[in-house]
Design a protein around this motif. Structure first.
Motif, mmCIF file in Angstrom:
data_model
loop_
_atom_site.group_PDB
_atom_site.id
_atom_site.type_symbol
_atom_site.label_atom_id
_atom_site.label_comp_id
_atom_site.label_asym_id
_atom_site.label_seq_id
_atom_site.Cartn_x
_atom_site.Cartn_y
_atom_site.Cartn_z
ATOM 1 N N SER A 1 0.835 -1.196 0.000
ATOM 2 C CA SER A 1 0.000 0.000 0.000
ATOM 3 C C SER A 1 0.882 1.263 0.000
ATOM 4 N N LYS A 2 1.948 1.226 0.786
ATOM 5 C CA LYS A 2 2.883 2.379 0.799
ATOM 6 C C LYS A 2 3.560 2.547 -0.559
ATOM 7 N N ALA A 3 4.008 1.391 -1.095
ATOM 8 C CA ALA A 3 4.759 1.449 -2.364
ATOM 9 C C ALA A 3 3.859 1.946 -3.499
ATOM 10 N N CYS A 4 2.616 1.502 -3.507
ATOM 11 C CA CYS A 4 1.697 1.923 -4.580
ATOM 12 C C CYS A 4 1.473 3.430 -4.517
ATOM 13 N N GLU A 5 1.356 3.916 -3.300
ATOM 14 C CA GLU A 5 1.162 5.359 -3.152
ATOM 15 C C GLU A 5 2.365 6.104 -3.732
ATOM 16 N N LYS A 6 3.549 5.574 -3.404
ATOM 17 C CA LYS A 6 4.780 6.229 -3.865
ATOM 18 C C LYS A 6 4.855 6.287 -5.397
ATOM 19 N N TYR A 7 4.419 5.209 -6.072
ATOM 20 C CA TYR A 7 4.569 5.153 -7.538
ATOM 21 C C TYR A 7 3.293 5.520 -8.300
ATOM 22 N N GLY A 8 2.293 6.013 -7.573
ATOM 23 C CA GLY A 8 1.074 6.472 -8.257
ATOM 24 C C GLY A 8 0.265 5.338 -8.855
ATOM 25 N N ILE A 9 0.275 4.183 -8.205
ATOM 26 C CA ILE A 9 -0.488 3.029 -8.697
ATOM 27 C C ILE A 9 -1.667 2.819 -7.755
ATOM 28 N N ARG A 10 -2.856 2.574 -8.293
ATOM 29 C CA ARG A 10 -4.023 2.301 -7.419
ATOM 30 C C ARG A 10 -3.931 0.883 -6.882
ATOM 31 N N LEU A 11 -3.961 0.758 -5.576
ATOM 32 C CA LEU A 11 -3.933 -0.575 -4.955
ATOM 33 C C LEU A 11 -5.346 -1.157 -4.926
#
Ligand code: FHN
Length: 573
Positions: free
Chosen positions: A130-140
């Motif tokens: 969830s943190k990583a997706c936020e960082k790369y602009g990907i919807r989890l």
């Protein structure tokens, strides 16, 4: 056009789903305890998809559970996975929070059968993601198996440990599914969608209740069509299924890079980058999102075959992404032998999976083309000419050398929103394609009703009183070979023939038995075989509109699919 689903949307519904429609391309991740056996149980290779090993080998719960004590994915790198999705040009990521084996890949307070409580790893992989997706602009987004759960005594699927006669599905829904869905929607911030799957036992009321729960907890979170019973915010086609022709509404196809979803050591049947790009074009040009799967190993690492392919797709996306993101399906009712078309505003994108060479002709476009640009080289010159002959608009382009042997894209700027002829038109190579959604269905009330199924193929053709016809326009007369194309269906995966058909065209009558005279070798036929039956040759001497009629004179009793007509084509002799 197939209008089977998801067309009744309010303004609010359209706003909620806008990001998903814009995205067009997402990453699926199947990762769980099944990655440890990776397709082999007690030294024996188990057939089928990797994540189904527990059921295929009928592994008792008490034995399968032991895998948790070996699960230590020290190479799991949430950051690298989210970045890989970004590099590939994917905009959302759907990961198996709980698959059919019942094991929660996140910290589930209502269960101890989860990655934090039951494994030596002891960390919440979904929190990291969830943190990583936020960082790369990907919807989890989360996959959650709401119906099958081979670990839960009351869920569907496991009949080797639990007696189906004593199961209480509602108990499982109330005590495992709803609490876990609640956890997933309250522990990890905004979630793009919940990808429910395999609705085998769930009732309409239960599907609705589950969908309501999701929307109550996170009003913007979408629900996949596989929540069951026609509920859900968008439709899900079959695994690896490509429809015939464009679809209306919101659709997605989940798809594999090789043949399995969960990691399997012995599956080396990887699709090439070219094939994957062709599938992307085929889906997006028909208005369908492409959800492409990776299956990490038990140690958390992603097979390099997957990484390399996704990065190559990403390189293509960097140049050509504008022909994918935020586009709508082709304005044409039929398919093209050379590739697919997408549209955005006053722009049409021609995505060539087969480069035509220097001269390319497109019939039926009513607009004036003000400019043609190669996305891979905006300075390359493309000469445009537009004519009208025999009541047919014809656009001709003079193209430069092919800039990309996988898929090259030409953008056409038009003088307004695209307007195209909706009849079946003869193409530059002389061929005519009439796909199932273009034909008129004649289906008397007394017979089982034929219909266009969700994948754009005729379904339920079991009666000889059903028949179809279709008009087509010939601008360049001559001799033609008539073919009928039939396809395997989602619920009847095997191709079947044996039906006797009668075809009438231009005063000639043909009788033929549906047989596989030619199998399709297109990537879309890998999982849903398609065959062409050669009906015969016909002479069409004058330009104009013709009507072809197809009747069934007998339907093979053994066929579960019936006469599953996907297209009628004419090719120049
Ligand atoms: O049974 C599952 C399968 O394991 C996999 O998750 C796919 C992905 O679409 N869905 C089900 C089969 O359709």
């Amino acid at each position: 056009m197939n209008t089977a689903a998801k067309t009744r949307q309010t303004q609010r519904d359209r706003e909620r789903i806008a990001w998903w429609e814009e995205a067009r391309f997402g990453m699926f991740i199947h990762w769980g305890l099944y990655a440890i056996p990776a397709g082999k149980w007690k030294g024996k290779a188990i057939e089928g998809i990797g994540e189904w090993i527990m059921r295929r080998a009928e592994i008792p719960v008490a034995e399968y559970e032991q895998l948790a004590s070996q699960f230590n994915p020290v190479k799991f790198d949430a950051d690298a996975i989210a970045k890989l999705a970004q590099d590939a040009g994917m905009k959302y990521l759907v990961i198996t929070a709980k698959h059919h084996d019942g094991f929660a890949m996140y910290d589930s307070p209502c269960s101890t059968y989860d990655i934090v409580d039951a494994t030596p790893y002891g960390k919440d992989a979904m929190a990291a993601l969830s943190k990583a997706c936020e960082k790369y602009g990907i919807r989890l987004c989360f996959y959650y198996s709401q119906d099958q759960d081979w670990h839960a005594p009351n869920a569907s699927g496991n009949d080797w440990d639990f007696d189906p006669a004593t199961k209480d599905f509602a108990y499982y829904l109330e005590n495992k599914v709803k609490p876990q869905v609640r956890e997933l929607l309250t522990q990890y911030g905004p979630i793009g969608l919940i990808w429910f799957d395999t609705p085998v036992s769930i009732s309409l009321e239960q599907s609705q209740a589950l969908s309501r729960l999701v929307h109550t907890l996170q009003p913007d979170c979408l629900v996949s069509g596989r929540v069951g019973n026609g509920v859900g915010d968008y439709g899900s086609l079959g695994d690896n299924q490509i429809p015939t022709g464009r679809l209306e509404g919101y659709w997605e196809t989940p798809a594999t890079l090789n043949d399995t979803w969960g990691y399997k050591t012995d599956d080396h049947n990887w699709k090439s980058v070219k094939t994957l790009l062709h599938l992307l074009v085929d889906l997006v040009s028909k208005g369908v999102n492409y959800l492409l799967n990776i299956g990490p190993r038990a140690d958390g690492s992603v097979p390099e075959q997957s990484v390399n392919r996704l990065r190559a797709i990403g390189r293509w996306m960097k140049t050509n992404g504008e022909a994918i993101y935020g586009t709508k399906a082709t304005p044409y009712p039929h398919e093209f032998p050379w590739g697919g078309i997408t549209q955005k505003g006053n722009r049409l994108y021609l995505l060539f999976t087969h480069w035509p060479g220097e001269r390319f002709a497109l019939p039926g476009l009513h607009n004036r083309v003000t400019k043609a640009t190669l996305l891979a080289d905006e300075r390359a010159r493309i000469a445009i000419s537009q004519t009208r002959d025999n009541d047919c608009d014809m656009l001709e382009l003079r193209l430069p050398a092919c800039p990309d042997p996988n898929v090259a894209v030409v953008a056409l700027d038009l003088d307004g929103a695209p307007e195209v002829d909706q009849t079946a038109l003869q193409q530059a190579d002389g061929s005519v394609a009439m796909i199932a959604s273009m034909v008129n269905l004649h289906t008397p009330k007394s017979a089982p009703q034929i219909r266009i199924g969700e994948s754009g193929v005729i379904e339920n053709w079991f009666s000889t009183s059903n028949w179809v016809d279709c008009d087509f326009k010939i601008s360049n007369p001559g001799a033609f070979e008539i073919r009928i194309h039939t396809s395997a269906l989602r619920r009847a995966r095997e191709w079947t023939g044996g039906h006797e058909v009668r075809v009438d065209l231009a005063g000639s009558t043909f009788r033929k038995t549906i047989a596989p005279d030619a199998w399709s070798d297109s990537p879309k036929a890998r999982y849903f075989p398609e065959a062409a039956t050669i009906i015969g040759n016909v002479q069409l001497d004058t330009p104009g509109i013709y009507t072809i009629e197809v009747r069934a004179e007998s339907i093979d009793k053994k066929s579960r699919a019936g006469l599953s007509l996907s297209a009628i084509t004419l090719t120049r002799k």
